[in-house]
Scaffold this motif. Structure first.
Motif, PDB file in Angstrom:
ATOM      1  N   SER A  10       0.804  -1.224   0.000  1.00 56.47           N
ATOM      2  CA  SER A  10       0.000   0.000   0.000  1.00 56.47           C
ATOM      3  C   SER A  10       0.838   1.276   0.000  1.00 56.47           C
ATOM      4  O   SER A  10       0.294   2.374  -0.145  1.00 56.47           O
ATOM      5  CB  SER A  10      -0.930   0.022   1.218  1.00 56.47           C
ATOM      6  OG  SER A  10      -0.191   0.199   2.419  1.00 56.47           O
ATOM      7  N   TYR A  11       2.147   1.168   0.157  1.00 51.71           N
ATOM      8  CA  TYR A  11       2.985   2.362   0.277  1.00 51.71           C
ATOM      9  C   TYR A  11       3.056   3.134  -1.042  1.00 51.71           C
ATOM     10  O   TYR A  11       3.196   2.528  -2.116  1.00 51.71           O
ATOM     11  CB  TYR A  11       4.394   1.981   0.726  1.00 51.71           C
ATOM     12  CG  TYR A  11       4.526   1.740   2.216  1.00 51.71           C
ATOM     13  CD1 TYR A  11       3.410   1.705   3.043  1.00 51.71           C
ATOM     14  CD2 TYR A  11       5.781   1.531   2.803  1.00 51.71           C
ATOM     15  CE1 TYR A  11       3.531   1.478   4.405  1.00 51.71           C
ATOM     16  CE2 TYR A  11       5.905   1.309   4.168  1.00 51.71           C
ATOM     17  CZ  TYR A  11       4.782   1.286   4.959  1.00 51.71           C
ATOM     18  OH  TYR A  11       4.901   1.078   6.309  1.00 51.71           O
ATOM     19  N   ASN A  12       3.009   4.451  -0.938  1.00 53.35           N
ATOM     20  CA  ASN A  12       3.055   5.269  -2.157  1.00 53.35           C
ATOM     21  C   ASN A  12       3.933   6.506  -2.011  1.00 53.35           C
ATOM     22  O   ASN A  12       3.811   7.451  -2.783  1.00 53.35           O
ATOM     23  CB  ASN A  12       1.642   5.684  -2.570  1.00 53.35           C
ATOM     24  CG  ASN A  12       0.945   6.542  -1.521  1.00 53.35           C
ATOM     25  OD1 ASN A  12       1.533   6.913  -0.512  1.00 53.35           O
ATOM     26  ND2 ASN A  12      -0.328   6.835  -1.764  1.00 53.35           N
ATOM     27  N   SER A  13       4.837   6.494  -1.014  1.00 51.90           N
ATOM     28  CA  SER A  13       5.736   7.636  -0.861  1.00 51.90           C
ATOM     29  C   SER A  13       7.138   7.172  -0.478  1.00 51.90           C
ATOM     30  O   SER A  13       7.307   6.083   0.099  1.00 51.90           O
ATOM     31  CB  SER A  13       5.222   8.603   0.212  1.00 51.90           C
ATOM     32  OG  SER A  13       5.405   8.064   1.508  1.00 51.90           O
ATOM     33  N   GLY A  24      -0.555  -1.953  -8.864  1.00 51.65           N
ATOM     34  CA  GLY A  24      -0.928  -0.633  -9.352  1.00 51.65           C
ATOM     35  C   GLY A  24       0.071   0.463  -9.052  1.00 51.65           C
ATOM     36  O   GLY A  24      -0.135   1.608  -9.477  1.00 51.65           O
ATOM     37  N   ASP A  25       1.143   0.165  -8.359  1.00 51.81           N
ATOM     38  CA  ASP A  25       2.137   1.160  -7.960  1.00 51.81           C
ATOM     39  C   ASP A  25       2.978   1.612  -9.154  1.00 51.81           C
ATOM     40  O   ASP A  25       3.683   0.810  -9.763  1.00 51.81           O
ATOM     41  CB  ASP A  25       3.037   0.553  -6.880  1.00 51.81           C
ATOM     42  CG  ASP A  25       4.202   1.441  -6.486  1.00 51.81           C
ATOM     43  OD1 ASP A  25       4.175   2.648  -6.773  1.00 51.81           O
ATOM     44  OD2 ASP A  25       5.144   0.904  -5.865  1.00 51.81           O
ATOM     45  N   SER A  26       2.929   2.916  -9.466  1.00 53.97           N
ATOM     46  CA  SER A  26       3.699   3.464 -10.588  1.00 53.97           C
ATOM     47  C   SER A  26       4.952   4.200 -10.132  1.00 53.97           C
ATOM     48  O   SER A  26       5.699   4.718 -10.957  1.00 53.97           O
ATOM     49  CB  SER A  26       2.822   4.437 -11.395  1.00 53.97           C
ATOM     50  OG  SER A  26       2.436   5.545 -10.581  1.00 53.97           O
ATOM     51  N   GLN A  27       5.205   4.245  -8.823  1.00 58.59           N
ATOM     52  CA  GLN A  27       6.380   4.938  -8.287  1.00 58.59           C
ATOM     53  C   GLN A  27       7.479   3.974  -7.843  1.00 58.59           C
ATOM     54  O   GLN A  27       8.651   4.328  -7.830  1.00 58.59           O
ATOM     55  CB  GLN A  27       5.972   5.821  -7.101  1.00 58.59           C
ATOM     56  CG  GLN A  27       4.895   6.846  -7.428  1.00 58.59           C
ATOM     57  CD  GLN A  27       5.329   7.838  -8.474  1.00 58.59           C
ATOM     58  OE1 GLN A  27       6.421   8.394  -8.402  1.00 58.59           O
ATOM     59  NE2 GLN A  27       4.488   8.054  -9.480  1.00 58.59           N
TER      60      GLN A  27
END
Length: 338
Positions: A149-152, A268-271
């Motif tokens: 779930s991480y996005n940063s 779904g993570d694009s980073q």
């Protein structure tokens, strides 16, 4: 699940000087996750899995004992019937469609069908002495590194050593980045997953699959930092290297119009900040402890090696039944991009 603490502490006095490095072919690619979502078919996102062929929708210990239930492994050493898995990398084209990125073998392991390279270390990779003492994992042990779930970037720093390498050639190992490389990589993108090296000596798992293990109290594993008092048992560091062959997707005219990098994880993570990997221990008997107790560096004469052709033969059946190799209009499971 718990382990006898007295037995665990006794393991601390055993000598251990070893580094194992070996290849594993792809066992399967499926939307299953018996660690995070046991019994759920399909799981939320796609994974690529290596190891023993007893991998299944649910693998609850002691009912599911990998060494006794597996009849083959996709890894080089036949004693290693563990399972390891990560998310799957996709290319997102300018028109919004998705294509699974294939994996390629590292130098010297040509012919391997996808998969990863696995390391078990008692010291830093470049330390040929491997002089530190480590205690091998126990039956039923499992752990997770990273968070889907991480996005940063700040969140990703919770895990010290999950990185990417933009590979110019097979020898590329530096520099490493926390997020996806921003520019095309000539050969591919290597995803690096380094697991914690300290264990509480009691619990084989924890509700979040992370609290029973920890990083060193100071520094990093490579710098020899001590384990915290709460997690006093030093365990081998597992490193997974997965080389994603992104070279076929390097045409800038296929990338997003704003020039941003086009790769996304299957969740779904694009980073790249949600990179994660799962481990379920399954070495036969005391074979891993014997290997870690040996004075060897990379080689392992005490273990039985099989050919790459034999590794490639070890697969499991499709239990989900969905297409992930065509050009897709959405990620498997319909995961949104973030």
């Amino acid at each position: 699940m718990k382990w006898n603490a007295v037995t665990a502490a006794a393991g601390l006095i055993a000598p251990a000087h070893a580094l194992l490095r070996f290849g594993c072919s792809r066992l399967t690619i499926q939307r299953l996750d018996p660690l995070v979502t046991p019994g759920q078919n399909p799981s939320p996102h796609l994974h690529q899995i290596i190891g023993g062929n007893s991998f299944n929708v649910s693998m609850t210990y002691p009912d599911h004992d990998l060494p006794s239930l597996s009849t083959c492994t996709s890894c080089q050493f036949t004693e290693d019937l563990s399972n390891y898995w990560t998310a799957v990398l996709f290319f997102r084209a300018r028109n919004g469609t998705f294509k699974r990125v294939p994996q390629i073998a590292q130098a010297g392991m040509e012919g391997t069908n996808g998969g990863m390279v696995v390391y078990y270390m008692s010291d830093a990779l470049f330390d040929t002495a491997q002089r530190s003492t480590v205690t091998a994992f126990k039956p039923g042990f499992r752990m997770l590194i990273g968070d889907a779930s991480y996005n940063s970037r700040e969140q990703a720093r919770d895990f010290r050593q999950i990185t990417y390498t933009c590979m110019e050639n097979q020898a590329s190992r530096q520099p490493e980045s926390i997020g996806f490389p921003k520019t095309p990589c000539k050969l591919g993108i290597m995803a690096n997953h380094r697991f914690p090296t300290c264990w509480d000596g009691v619990n084989l798992d924890s509700p979040n699959h992370r609290d029973h293990v920890a990083y060193p109290e100071s520094g990093t594993f490579e710098s020899g930092g001590p384990c915290p008092a709460s997690h006093p048992v030093k365990i081998p560091q597992i490193l997974l290297e997965t080389v994603w062959e992104t070279s076929a997707f390097n045409r800038k005219e296929d990338w997003p119009e704003d020039g941003s990098q086009p790769f996304v994880w299957s969740n779904g993570d694009s980073q790249g900040f949600s990179s994660h990997a799962d481990y379920v221990f399954g070495w036969d008997g005391d074979s891993l402890q014997r290997a870690m107790d040996a004075h060897t560096y990379v080689s392992a004469p005490m273990l039985t090696s099989q050919s790459i052709a034999e590794q490639n033969k070890c697969v499991v059946k499709d239990m989900v039944g969905e297409d992930f190799d065509s050009w897709l209009t959405e990620l498997p499971g319909g995961n949104e991009i973030f």
